[in-house]
Design a protein around this motif. Structure first.
Motif, PDB file in Angstrom:
ATOM      1  N   SER A  89     -42.394  27.369  -8.614  1.00 44.61           N
ATOM      2  CA  SER A  89     -41.179  28.169  -8.820  1.00 44.61           C
ATOM      3  C   SER A  89     -39.929  27.416  -8.388  1.00 44.61           C
ATOM      4  CB  SER A  89     -41.282  29.504  -8.077  1.00 44.61           C
ATOM      5  OG  SER A  89     -41.341  29.319  -6.675  1.00 44.61           O
ATOM      6  N   ALA A  90     -40.054  26.558  -7.388  1.00 45.83           N
ATOM      7  CA  ALA A  90     -38.894  25.834  -6.880  1.00 45.83           C
ATOM      8  C   ALA A  90     -38.328  24.852  -7.898  1.00 45.83           C
ATOM      9  CB  ALA A  90     -39.263  25.086  -5.600  1.00 45.83           C
ATOM     10  N   ALA A  91     -39.119  24.496  -8.927  1.00 48.20           N
ATOM     11  CA  ALA A  91     -38.623  23.573  -9.942  1.00 48.20           C
ATOM     12  C   ALA A  91     -37.454  24.169 -10.720  1.00 48.20           C
ATOM     13  CB  ALA A  91     -39.751  23.188 -10.898  1.00 48.20           C
ATOM     14  N   THR A  92     -37.388  25.497 -10.765  1.00 47.56           N
ATOM     15  CA  THR A  92     -36.280  26.165 -11.461  1.00 47.56           C
ATOM     16  C   THR A  92     -35.480  27.092 -10.552  1.00 47.56           C
ATOM     17  OG1 THR A  92     -37.860  27.859 -12.168  1.00 47.56           O
ATOM     18  CG2 THR A  92     -37.349  26.106 -13.745  1.00 47.56           C
ATOM     19  N   CYS A  93     -36.090  27.560  -9.479  1.00 46.31           N
ATOM     20  CA  CYS A  93     -35.444  28.524  -8.581  1.00 46.31           C
ATOM     21  C   CYS A  93     -35.129  27.933  -7.216  1.00 46.31           C
ATOM     22  CB  CYS A  93     -36.342  29.751  -8.371  1.00 46.31           C
ATOM     23  SG  CYS A  93     -36.917  30.530  -9.876  1.00 46.31           S
TER      24      CYS A  93
END
Length: 370
Positions: A89-93
């Motif tokens: 999720s951290a790749a976009t958020c």
């Protein structure tokens, strides 16, 4: 001695691999006769798919176009192994995608994550494992749900704008998700519920840029959205489930999609064969940037410590900073800030500080004493 070095990332300063190298270098300076084995780990946050890629030889990266927490274009990778897609999720958020002055959970959205999930589904994935952690968002996954086909509306029937603040105006949710019956797994780094003192807003909002005065409003907005989501989509009570508050409430959104929770730390530890590595070691060292009360709620360091205790092996934590002095499964907790005299000094040279800490601990470590 054989030393297993299995840290998480040091958020904002070092990847898990860089931290492992720094600890190994420092330890060998003091005890060159010891054998060091590096095993970088992750618990669902940044580095999640890097660790899995190294551990799963049949997995392959895919790159898709998505957007960051403020809607700007960004390329994001996910990992595909058979019919399973691993998505970080951290790749976009991720908080790391924003400059400090841009951090604002009132505006940040998870829409980009939904784009990555949709791409993985359209590419044939039947099982989606989403690593949750390191997010800049507090929108309970509303943006992600929108990208997957739902529409969150206000009383006038208009679609809500993105961000955590807009959830206060949510009055209904409709639409049909384009998920094709896939299985969802929420790989969380924490077991927090959505609301309350240990929830998404109160526990994690400040580190995402929320002012103290913002917290009651953001909490109320999440509570409103949870009520509407459970009424219109179900299942009831999802907001209180462990992990619902992970990544600003993304956990709850995945539960709404029928997902189940799994420990991100356990998942990655099993994938890399941590148990066997611990069994073959004499001493285990783990670490992360900040070792605190949150670390004991399902994060990586606690999982490593538990694994070491199961084999009767001593475990040390080397952290950037620490608010925890001891734990039943730990032989010691040490921090760079205590060694160099404060956070500012530690942040100026994080790699050098961690290397020096490892060297200092190695010079004083005595198996029979600790």
């Amino acid at each position: 001695m054989r030393i297993l070095i299995a840290p998480d990332k040091f958020a904002g300063t070092m990847t898990a691999a860089e931290a492992a190298d720094a600890i190994a270098d420092g330890w060998r300076r003091a005890r060159p006769e010891d054998e060091t084995d590096a095993l970088p780990l992750a618990d669902g946050g940044p580095g999640f798919i890097d660790v899995l890629e190294a551990a799963i030889p049949t997995a392959a990266r895919r790159t898709v176009n998505a957007c960051d927490p403020l809607g700007r274009p960004v390329e994001a990778d996910y990992l595909r192994d058979g019919d399973t897609a691993y998505i970080e999720s951290a790749a976009t958020c991720g908080l790391h995608l924003l400059n400090p002055h841009e951090r604002d959970p009132r505006r940040a959205t998870t829409y980009g994550l939904g784009l990555v999930i949709a791409a993985a589904i359209e590419n044939g994935a039947r099982r989606i494992v989403v690593g949750l952690g390191g997010s800049a968002t507090n929108d309970a996954g509303a943006g992600m749900l929108t990208a997957l086909g739902y529409t969150c509306r206000d009383r006038a029937g208009d679609a809500l704008p993105y961000g955590g603040a807009a959830l206060a105006s949510c009055d209904s949710i409709d639409g049909q998700p384009r998920t094709r019956g896939v299985e969802f797994i929420a790989a969380t780094d924490v077991d927090s519920p959505l609301l309350g003192p240990h929830g998404a807003t109160r526990m994690f909002g400040p580190q995402k840029g929320a002012e103290e005065s913002d917290l009651p409003f953001l909490e109320s907005a999440l509570a409103n959205f949870a009520e509407i989501a459970e009424r219109d989509l179900g299942p009831g009570g999802a907001a209180a489930w462990p992990g619902a508050g992970a990544a600003g409430g993304l956990g709850m959104a995945l539960f709404i999609l029928g997902g189940k929770r799994a420990s991100g730390a356990k998942l990655t530890c099993e994938a890399v064969g941590l148990d066997a590595a611990v069994a073959a070691s004499d001493l285990v060292i783990t670490g992360e940037g900040s070792f605190d009360a949150q670390s004991l709620r399902g994060k990586l360091a606690a999982e490593v410590a538990t694994g070491a205790a199961a084999h009767g092996k001593p475990c040390l934590v080397l952290a950037g900073r620490s608010d925890v002095d001891s734990h039943p499964d730990l032989a010691g907790v040490h921090s760079v800030t205590a060694l160099v005299g404060g956070v500012e000094a530690a942040m100026k040279a994080p790699v050098e500080g961690l290397r020096a800490l490892a060297e200092s601990v190695a010079r004083t470590w005595n198996y029979t004493r600790e």
